[in-house]
Design a protein around this motif. Structure first.
Motif, PDB file in Angstrom:
ATOM      1  N   THR A  57      -1.053   0.248  -1.826  1.00 30.19           N
ATOM      2  CA  THR A  57      -1.059  -0.896  -2.735  1.00 30.19           C
ATOM      3  C   THR A  57      -0.479  -2.132  -2.053  1.00 30.19           C
ATOM      4  N   GLN A  58       0.619  -1.946  -1.346  1.00 34.47           N
ATOM      5  CA  GLN A  58       1.247  -3.059  -0.639  1.00 34.47           C
ATOM      6  C   GLN A  58       0.312  -3.621   0.425  1.00 34.47           C
ATOM      7  N   LEU A  61      -2.476  -5.668  -1.243  1.00 31.49           N
ATOM      8  CA  LEU A  61      -2.015  -6.967  -1.721  1.00 31.49           C
ATOM      9  C   LEU A  61      -1.852  -7.957  -0.572  1.00 31.49           C
ATOM     10  N   LYS A  62      -1.352  -7.495   0.555  1.00 27.71           N
ATOM     11  CA  LYS A  62      -1.225  -8.364   1.724  1.00 27.71           C
ATOM     12  C   LYS A  62      -2.594  -8.814   2.210  1.00 27.71           C
ATOM     13  N   GLN A  66      -1.928 -11.696  -1.617  1.00 29.73           N
ATOM     14  CA  GLN A  66      -1.059 -11.677  -2.792  1.00 29.73           C
ATOM     15  C   GLN A  66       0.356 -11.178  -2.463  1.00 29.73           C
ATOM     16  N   ALA A  67       0.646 -11.028  -1.176  1.00 34.62           N
ATOM     17  CA  ALA A  67       1.984 -10.639  -0.730  1.00 34.62           C
ATOM     18  C   ALA A  67       2.199 -11.223   0.662  1.00 34.62           C
ATOM     19  N   ARG A  68       3.471 -11.323   1.056  1.00 30.79           N
ATOM     20  CA  ARG A  68       3.783 -11.930   2.358  1.00 30.79           C
ATOM     21  C   ARG A  68       3.232 -11.081   3.495  1.00 30.79           C
ATOM     22  N   THR A  69       2.586 -11.745   4.437  1.00 32.02           N
ATOM     23  CA  THR A  69       1.941 -11.033   5.561  1.00 32.02           C
ATOM     24  C   THR A  69       2.795 -11.032   6.815  1.00 32.02           C
TER      25      THR A  69
END
Length: 304
Positions: A57-58, A61-62, A66-69
């Motif tokens: 999931t993490q 999202l990356k 939608q999340a810090r890369t």
């Protein structure tokens, strides 16, 4: 161009490669557990799968922004996502092996049965002088919901009142585009008049999982009783069961109070062969008797 999946004689995709892959994964997992000294218990398989799903999931999202890369390139993010997907799939296969799941059987029950139904050409259809016996359609939900909520109909059947529209929709969805009776389950087919399309009732058949017998049932909206429609539809169904499916024996179990249904079977040459006392819970809290009728293929053919 991807090669077409190999199919086994049963019509199922050949899943032996998945079985072989799972064996290799299990050997790797077992060595890993031995090296680090932990027990692969029931809980471990589930918790490890949950851990891997969280990491997938993490990664997703990356990849979707939608999340810090942390400065990773699009290629690196994609590779991480694919690696986490592999972890989830591998752990899921290990969980299945640990619990001795028949992967082919489970996939057939849950997924491939829908492909089977839609890959065949045409849908189930029988015609009589006045009727069409066919697969259910999405537009049948309202009519099914209506006659299943009629107390005069439900009193001899196995469902409870009120019968929700959700249940009606689920039944139609389960039987939607059913091309032929499937073994080991109840199959229901819609009945409509040729001169006025629309659901007026249904016939049901439960084929023995491995043998040559079946149980049938039939239900019609009250306004279509007394017109010979049920008898006509049941006769057509018998032709299919004893003809195309070459069954040897068909039975029906009827509430003894349901005199019209008993008369219908007797008019079609069925024999009463059993009386089950106090076997069916009535709507008033008492127990009703049921009668079992049967018809052999040889008896059916003698009537033609």
């Amino acid at each position: 161009m991807h090669p077409a999946p190999i199919k086994a004689a049963s019509g199922l995709p050949d899943l032996t490669q998945i079985d072989a892959l799972t064996e290799r994964l299990d050997a790797i997992s077992r060595r890993y557990a031995e090296h680090f000294g932990f027990d692969r218990s029931d809980s471990w398989y589930l918790l490890k799968l949950q851990e891997e799903l969280g990491e997938l999931t993490q990664a997703a999202l990356k990849m979707q922004g939608q999340a810090r890369t942390r400065g990773q390139s699009a290629t690196d993010l994609r590779t991480t996502f694919e690696n986490e997907f592999a972890d989830v799939l591998g752990q899921l296969l290990l969980l299945g092996r640990h619990h001795q799941i028949d992967v082919a059987g489970a996939m057939q029950r849950k997924w491939l049965k829908w492909a089977d139904r839609h890959e065949r050409h045409g849908s189930f259809r029988l015609e009589t002088e006045r009727l069409i016996v066919r697969s259910f359609k999405l537009g049948d939900v309202d009519a099914l919901h209506a006659y299943r909520n009629d107390p005069a109909i439900a009193r001899y059947q196995g469902w409870s009142l009120p019968y929700s529209r959700t249940n009606a929709a689920q039944l139609v969805a389960d039987m939607f585009e059913l091309h032929e009776p499937l073994r080991g389950q109840w199959n229901q087919f819609a009945v409509e008049r040729k001169d006025a399309p629309g659901l007026i009732g249904d016939v049901a058949v439960n084929l023995d999982a491995e043998g040559d017998t079946a149980e049938i049932g039939f239900t019609f909206a009250r306004e279509h009783h007394g017109l010979g429609y049920a008898r006509e539809a049941v006769r057509a169904l018998l032709g299919e069961l004893f003809g195309a499916l070459d069954l040897r024996r068909v039975v029906a179990i009827i509430d003894e109070r349901n005199v019209p249904a008993l008369n219908l079977l007797e008019a079609l040459g069925w024999r009463r062969e059993a009386h089950f006392r106090g076997s069916y819970p009535r709507e008033d809290g008492q127990w009703a008797d049921e009668l079992q009728y049967a018809l052999l293929r040889s008896e059916y053919l003698e009537q033609l």
